[in-house]
Write a protein that holds these residues in place. Structure first.
Motif, PDB file in Angstrom:
ATOM      1  N   THR A 103       0.829  -1.214   0.000  1.00 20.62           N
ATOM      2  CA  THR A 103       0.000   0.000   0.000  1.00 20.62           C
ATOM      3  C   THR A 103       0.862   1.262   0.000  1.00 20.62           C
ATOM      4  N   HIS A 104       1.930   1.252   0.805  1.00 20.92           N
ATOM      5  CA  HIS A 104       2.833   2.411   0.806  1.00 20.92           C
ATOM      6  C   HIS A 104       3.432   2.638  -0.574  1.00 20.92           C
ATOM      7  N   ILE A 105       3.905   1.563  -1.177  1.00 23.51           N
ATOM      8  CA  ILE A 105       4.571   1.702  -2.483  1.00 23.51           C
ATOM      9  C   ILE A 105       3.603   2.287  -3.501  1.00 23.51           C
ATOM     10  N   LYS A 106       2.383   1.770  -3.476  1.00 25.48           N
ATOM     11  CA  LYS A 106       1.392   2.274  -4.437  1.00 25.48           C
ATOM     12  C   LYS A 106       1.117   3.746  -4.210  1.00 25.48           C
ATOM     13  N   LYS A 107       1.120   4.155  -2.940  1.00 25.86           N
ATOM     14  CA  LYS A 107       0.806   5.547  -2.631  1.00 25.86           C
ATOM     15  C   LYS A 107       1.879   6.493  -3.168  1.00 25.86           C
ATOM     16  N   TYR A 108       3.148   6.107  -3.031  1.00 27.37           N
ATOM     17  CA  TYR A 108       4.231   7.004  -3.450  1.00 27.37           C
ATOM     18  C   TYR A 108       4.536   6.911  -4.936  1.00 27.37           C
ATOM     19  N   ASP A 109       4.123   5.828  -5.570  1.00 30.25           N
ATOM     20  CA  ASP A 109       4.412   5.630  -6.981  1.00 30.25           C
ATOM     21  C   ASP A 109       3.647   6.651  -7.814  1.00 30.25           C
ATOM     22  N   GLN A 110       4.362   7.283  -8.737  1.00 33.76           N
ATOM     23  CA  GLN A 110       3.709   8.257  -9.610  1.00 33.76           C
ATOM     24  C   GLN A 110       2.589   7.550 -10.386  1.00 33.76           C
ATOM     25  N   GLN A 111       1.452   8.168 -10.471  1.00 35.38           N
ATOM     26  CA  GLN A 111       0.327   7.485 -11.105  1.00 35.38           C
ATOM     27  C   GLN A 111      -0.619   8.490 -11.739  1.00 35.38           C
ATOM     28  N   ASN A 112      -1.411   8.007 -12.650  1.00 34.65           N
ATOM     29  CA  ASN A 112      -2.426   8.873 -13.245  1.00 34.65           C
ATOM     30  C   ASN A 112      -3.524   9.132 -12.227  1.00 34.65           C
ATOM     31  N   LEU A 113      -3.997  10.358 -12.232  1.00 35.69           N
ATOM     32  CA  LEU A 113      -5.059  10.726 -11.293  1.00 35.69           C
ATOM     33  C   LEU A 113      -6.373  10.911 -12.041  1.00 35.69           C
ATOM     34  N   HIS A 114      -7.443  10.689 -11.343  1.00 32.36           N
ATOM     35  CA  HIS A 114      -8.776  10.888 -11.931  1.00 32.36           C
ATOM     36  C   HIS A 114      -9.658  11.600 -10.924  1.00 32.36           C
ATOM     37  N   LEU A 115     -10.504  12.483 -11.423  1.00 31.42           N
ATOM     38  CA  LEU A 115     -11.497  13.088 -10.539  1.00 31.42           C
ATOM     39  C   LEU A 115     -12.717  12.182 -10.495  1.00 31.42           C
ATOM     40  N   VAL A 116     -13.124  11.828  -9.293  1.00 26.99           N
ATOM     41  CA  VAL A 116     -14.331  11.009  -9.180  1.00 26.99           C
ATOM     42  C   VAL A 116     -15.356  11.752  -8.338  1.00 26.99           C
ATOM     43  N   LYS A 117     -16.610  11.504  -8.670  1.00 27.59           N
ATOM     44  CA  LYS A 117     -17.686  12.043  -7.847  1.00 27.59           C
ATOM     45  C   LYS A 117     -18.225  10.891  -7.036  1.00 27.59           C
ATOM     46  N   GLU A 118     -17.859  10.853  -5.774  1.00 25.59           N
ATOM     47  CA  GLU A 118     -18.308   9.737  -4.946  1.00 25.59           C
ATOM     48  C   GLU A 118     -19.683  10.057  -4.375  1.00 25.59           C
ATOM     49  N   THR A 119     -20.671   9.330  -4.854  1.00 28.87           N
ATOM     50  CA  THR A 119     -22.033   9.533  -4.365  1.00 28.87           C
ATOM     51  C   THR A 119     -22.215   8.752  -3.058  1.00 28.87           C
ATOM     52  N   PRO A 120     -23.253   9.095  -2.289  1.00 32.76           N
ATOM     53  CA  PRO A 120     -23.538   8.306  -1.080  1.00 32.76           C
ATOM     54  C   PRO A 120     -23.683   6.815  -1.410  1.00 32.76           C
ATOM     55  N   GLU A 121     -24.260   6.531  -2.550  1.00 31.70           N
ATOM     56  CA  GLU A 121     -24.444   5.123  -2.940  1.00 31.70           C
ATOM     57  C   GLU A 121     -23.100   4.441  -3.168  1.00 31.70           C
ATOM     58  N   MET A 122     -22.198   5.122  -3.847  1.00 28.11           N
ATOM     59  CA  MET A 122     -20.862   4.545  -4.066  1.00 28.11           C
ATOM     60  C   MET A 122     -20.138   4.343  -2.741  1.00 28.11           C
ATOM     61  N   TYR A 123     -20.358   5.281  -1.813  1.00 29.14           N
ATOM     62  CA  TYR A 123     -19.726   5.131  -0.500  1.00 29.14           C
ATOM     63  C   TYR A 123     -20.174   3.833   0.159  1.00 29.14           C
ATOM     64  N   GLU A 124     -21.496   3.629   0.197  1.00 32.06           N
ATOM     65  CA  GLU A 124     -22.025   2.439   0.881  1.00 32.06           C
ATOM     66  C   GLU A 124     -21.561   1.154   0.201  1.00 32.06           C
ATOM     67  N   ARG A 125     -21.566   1.150  -1.115  1.00 33.44           N
ATOM     68  CA  ARG A 125     -21.330  -0.088  -1.860  1.00 33.44           C
ATOM     69  C   ARG A 125     -19.833  -0.387  -2.036  1.00 33.44           C
ATOM     70  N   ILE A 126     -19.009   0.634  -2.244  1.00 34.36           N
ATOM     71  CA  ILE A 126     -17.614   0.380  -2.580  1.00 34.36           C
ATOM     72  C   ILE A 126     -16.660   0.781  -1.444  1.00 34.36           C
ATOM     73  N   VAL A 127     -16.881   1.982  -0.909  1.00 32.54           N
ATOM     74  CA  VAL A 127     -15.885   2.527   0.023  1.00 32.54           C
ATOM     75  C   VAL A 127     -15.983   1.899   1.410  1.00 32.54           C
ATOM     76  N   LYS A 128     -17.218   1.778   1.914  1.00 31.15           N
ATOM     77  CA  LYS A 128     -17.386   1.267   3.275  1.00 31.15           C
ATOM     78  C   LYS A 128     -16.787  -0.126   3.445  1.00 31.15           C
ATOM     79  N   PRO A 129     -17.111  -1.059   2.545  1.00 26.94           N
ATOM     80  CA  PRO A 129     -16.496  -2.390   2.694  1.00 26.94           C
ATOM     81  C   PRO A 129     -14.968  -2.330   2.600  1.00 26.94           C
ATOM     82  N   TYR A 130     -14.470  -1.428   1.765  1.00 24.44           N
ATOM     83  CA  TYR A 130     -13.014  -1.281   1.639  1.00 24.44           C
ATOM     84  C   TYR A 130     -12.406  -0.810   2.964  1.00 24.44           C
ATOM     85  N   ILE A 131     -13.036   0.203   3.583  1.00 30.40           N
ATOM     86  CA  ILE A 131     -12.501   0.718   4.859  1.00 30.40           C
ATOM     87  C   ILE A 131     -12.544  -0.379   5.919  1.00 30.40           C
ATOM     88  N   GLU A 132     -13.661  -1.127   5.952  1.00 34.80           N
ATOM     89  CA  GLU A 132     -13.763  -2.199   6.956  1.00 34.80           C
ATOM     90  C   GLU A 132     -12.672  -3.231   6.762  1.00 34.80           C
TER      91      GLU A 132
END
Ligand code: M7G
Length: 345
Positions: free
Chosen positions: A117-146
């Motif tokens: 995870t550290h390596i990925k964070k420091y590695d130069q990478q392409n960036l994208h703007l995302v619009k995280e909706t409440p629905e995306m939070y519940e479905r994708i982000v929350k399980p990831y954080i857990e």
């Protein structure tokens, strides 16, 4: 093992990132066959109003005075080689007096052993703007954080809060057993060289552990946030002899953070972005969060669509954000990219 011994054993693998503007270089390598990330950053110049004196009264917090100094960027010039002059314009190269305490060349950070995870964070990478909706939070982000909360990546946070790590550098600690939820520790961030007030970078870590990210801030937390805001703006200027004013402190929250235990970034207003961290979208001002809670329902930040930049190496990108971004662009009627993007034929 002392840092110098570790750094001497570093075997270079590749460059992760190099930024000539911020003068930051990140290298991947190994130390004793385990991955290591070294980040070096040139320190800023000292000039008369910006000089550190040895702290008084046993405090380890740097204190800044107005004074002149033999290491400052003009007085400290040891060699100067003129390159060219043209009319009224003159330029050259110089060596300025260095000193490990007063005017070090660079700040060096080592992460070892570094995780994937550290390596990925420091590695130069392409960036994208995302619009995280409440629905995306519940479905994708929350399980990831857990999922990632079960790993040990927050060890450094608990060591600061409960085991006295970095205790000699604490700037402010407010912890009462019976009022744990109001508690906070403020310490210098690893991003700060500890020398230059204009590069001031502190991190405030709260004792509350029920707030993993910005998304967990509810209407009922508004008073608590206001109180944190008030404390920080009252205390920090006093800690630095009022060489910094309350309205020169940028207090913000990262979304997505790297560490899912609620903390605040406290930064001098002049400091530009570090690793894209302060850029719009990724950093949300505490004052704006407090204000937003006025307009949101009881679930607070859960109800908002939050737009921010995310790197392709971030787990969330492959866990569904990539598809969501494509869908969002399509829904908004934005034409797909043609296949040739760089050529002009
Ligand atoms: P973040 O928004 O979760 O992640 O902020 P970011 O690193 O992507 O910004 C965490 C903050 O804590 C960052 O500003 C880090 O520089 C800082 N930080 C991270 N670690 C591991 C430490 C540490 O061990 N000590 C201190 N003092 N700060 C740290």
């Amino acid at each position: 093992e002392p840092l110098i011994a570790l750094v001497r054993k570093f075997k270079f693998t590749r460059v992760l990132n190099s930024n000539p503007q911020t003068k930051v270089l990140s290298l991947l390598g190994t130390i004793e066959d385990k991955d290591a990330i070294i980040t070096v950053e040139k320190t800023h110049f000292l000039y008369d109003e910006n000089v550190r004196k040895q702290p008084m009264g046993g405090r380890n917090t740097p204190i800044f005075y107005h004074c002149e100094n033999e290491y400052s960027c003009i007085k400290g010039i040891q060699e100067l080689k003129e390159l060219t002059s043209n009319d009224i314009y003159h330029w050259g190269l110089t060596i300025i007096r260095q000193d490990i305490d007063q005017n070090p060349t660079a700040k060096i950070n080592l992460i070892w052993p570094a995780t994937y995870t550290h390596i990925k964070k420091y590695d130069q990478q392409n960036l994208h703007l995302v619009k995280e909706t409440p629905e995306m939070y519940e479905r994708i982000v929350k399980p990831y954080i857990e999922e990632i909360s079960s790993t040990n990546s927050l060890a450094w946070v608990y060591k600061i809060l409960y085991e006295g790590a970095e205790s000699e550098r604490i700037i402010y600690k407010d912890f009462q057993e019976d009022k744990k939820n109001d508690g906070i520790i403020i310490i210098p961030d690893t991003n700060w060289d500890g020398l230059n007030l204009e590069a001031l970078y502190l991190v405030g870590i709260v004792y509350r552990d029920d707030i993993k990210s910005l998304r967990d801030l509810k209407k009922k937390d508004q008073q608590w946030l206001m109180e944190l805001n008030r404390k920080i703006k009252s205390i920090i200027p006093a800690c630095y002899n009022y060489a910094i004013h309350p309205d020169e402190l940028r207090i913000f929250i990262h979304y997505q953070p790297s560490y899912y235990h609620f903390h605040l970034h406290i930064v001098h207003i002049r400091l530009p972005g570090i690793n894209e961290g302060i850029n719009a979208g990724k950093s949300i001002l505490l004052d704006d969060v407090i204000e937003s809670l006025n307009y949101l329902g009881p679930d607070g930040m859960r109800e908002k669509t939050i737009t921010y930049a995310i790197g392709e190496h971030h787990d969330l990108w492959r866990r569904g954000f990539e598809e969501e971004v494509a869908k969002q662009l399509e829904r908004e009627g934005i034409p797909k990219m043609p296949n040739i993007v760089n050529g002009f034929e």
